[in-house]
Design a protein around this motif. Sequence first.
Motif, PDB file in Angstrom:
ATOM      1  N   HIS A 126       0.814  -1.214   0.000  1.00 35.50           N
ATOM      2  CA  HIS A 126       0.000   0.000   0.000  1.00 35.50           C
ATOM      3  C   HIS A 126       0.854   1.274   0.000  1.00 35.50           C
ATOM      4  CE1 HIS A 126      -2.469  -3.183   1.907  1.00 35.50           C
ATOM      5  NE2 HIS A 126      -3.455  -2.643   1.216  1.00 35.50           N
ATOM      6  N   TYR A 127       2.173   1.091  -0.127  1.00 40.57           N
ATOM      7  CA  TYR A 127       3.095   2.223   0.054  1.00 40.57           C
ATOM      8  C   TYR A 127       2.838   3.358  -0.937  1.00 40.57           C
ATOM      9  CZ  TYR A 127       7.426   4.873   0.375  1.00 40.57           C
ATOM     10  OH  TYR A 127       8.333   5.887   0.511  1.00 40.57           O
ATOM     11  N   THR A 128       2.727   3.035  -2.220  1.00 38.57           N
ATOM     12  CA  THR A 128       2.575   4.080  -3.244  1.00 38.57           C
ATOM     13  C   THR A 128       1.264   4.844  -3.102  1.00 38.57           C
ATOM     14  OG1 THR A 128       1.714   2.406  -4.769  1.00 38.57           O
ATOM     15  CG2 THR A 128       4.056   2.953  -4.925  1.00 38.57           C
ATOM     16  N   VAL A 129       0.242   4.166  -2.564  1.00 36.42           N
ATOM     17  CA  VAL A 129      -1.048   4.827  -2.367  1.00 36.42           C
ATOM     18  C   VAL A 129      -1.012   5.723  -1.126  1.00 36.42           C
ATOM     19  CG1 VAL A 129      -3.512   4.482  -1.928  1.00 36.42           C
ATOM     20  CG2 VAL A 129      -2.296   2.959  -3.504  1.00 36.42           C
ATOM     21  N   ILE A 130      -0.472   5.167  -0.034  1.00 33.00           N
ATOM     22  CA  ILE A 130      -0.439   5.924   1.225  1.00 33.00           C
ATOM     23  C   ILE A 130       0.505   7.119   1.132  1.00 33.00           C
ATOM     24  CG2 ILE A 130       0.170   5.802   3.683  1.00 33.00           C
ATOM     25  CD1 ILE A 130      -0.671   2.871   3.641  1.00 33.00           C
ATOM     26  N   SER A 132       1.605   8.988  -1.402  1.00 34.63           N
ATOM     27  CA  SER A 132       1.544   9.681  -2.692  1.00 34.63           C
ATOM     28  C   SER A 132       2.135  11.078  -2.543  1.00 34.63           C
ATOM     29  CB  SER A 132       0.103   9.779  -3.168  1.00 34.63           C
ATOM     30  OG  SER A 132      -0.667  10.565  -2.263  1.00 34.63           O
ATOM     31  N   ARG A 135      -0.086  13.308  -0.560  1.00 33.59           N
ATOM     32  CA  ARG A 135      -0.013  13.026   0.881  1.00 33.59           C
ATOM     33  C   ARG A 135       1.274  13.610   1.479  1.00 33.59           C
ATOM     34  NH1 ARG A 135      -2.238   9.017   3.909  1.00 33.59           N
ATOM     35  NH2 ARG A 135      -4.061   9.507   2.610  1.00 33.59           N
TER      36      ARG A 135
END
Length: 309
Positions: A126-130, A132, A135
């Motif tokens: 989930h790193y690239t989503v969290i 971003s 963010r």
Amino acid sequence: MGNVTVFILLGLSDNQNIEVLCFVLFLFCYIAIWMGNVLIMVSITCTQLMDQPMYFFLHYLSLCDLCYTSTVTPKLLTDLLAERKIISYNNCMTQLFVLHFLGAIEIFILTAMAYDRYVAICRPLHYTVIMSRQRCNEILAACCTGGFVHSASQSLLIACLSFCHHNEIDHYFCDVYPLLKLACTDTHRIGLFVIVDSGLIALVTFVVLMVSYFLIAYTISVYPAESRSKALSTCSSHITIVVLFFVPVFFIYIRPNITFPEDKVFALFYTIIAPMFNPLIYTLRNLEMKHAIKKMWYHQIPSYKKQIP
């Protein structure tokens, strides 16, 4: 404000020979701070590293270090060679505000970097989503907002104090506790507020940082040796800087409204020593930073040779 329009800074020492030696030493440190942090910022900006959240925050940490130490060091260098060390009331209040504003931002950025490492290692899918870019920008804005609220609250309280005829600050810059010591009004409540606003914030942040790295250590314990070594290398650099910055802050701010002669020495760690070692620690222990610097350097050399007729 009272009747005081200027403050006299007592500086680091009464011995002129020691002050000359300190001038040479801190001038070297200040040059090293500029060279190291500018090198990191340029290397990150001119390569693809700026797209990675960790280096996005490292870029702004280096910028913060430069501004933070420049709030204190140039004045310190000037005063080391001066017979009388004077700072106006307005400049003193400005220095106090800027110093705590940038210091708080640095603490929050270090926390953001720890959060980035936690997400990268403990929640890699989930790193690239969290993390971003949006963010990251939001986190940076929150760091600046938090720094402003922290600094403005303390600075306003200090600005409302009366100093009467006492104007000798036993320090080399304007800070909360030395100023509270000069006030001719009751400062007990303000002292308690400083412990909460500075000391406890630093302590809670430090605990959060250590917990995040404990979770990271627990997660990577099952990784293969090569992957574990790479993760530990990145995290150990960050932990070294956190300890170097936080320990002196604890000594000075997590205590009642009193001052010690050792405060000046401990203050040197987070105003000069830590900003100087940050670039060194990150470049020596981080392969990506090494590659970025080499890439930028070797890219510049051919361009320079082409310009030579």
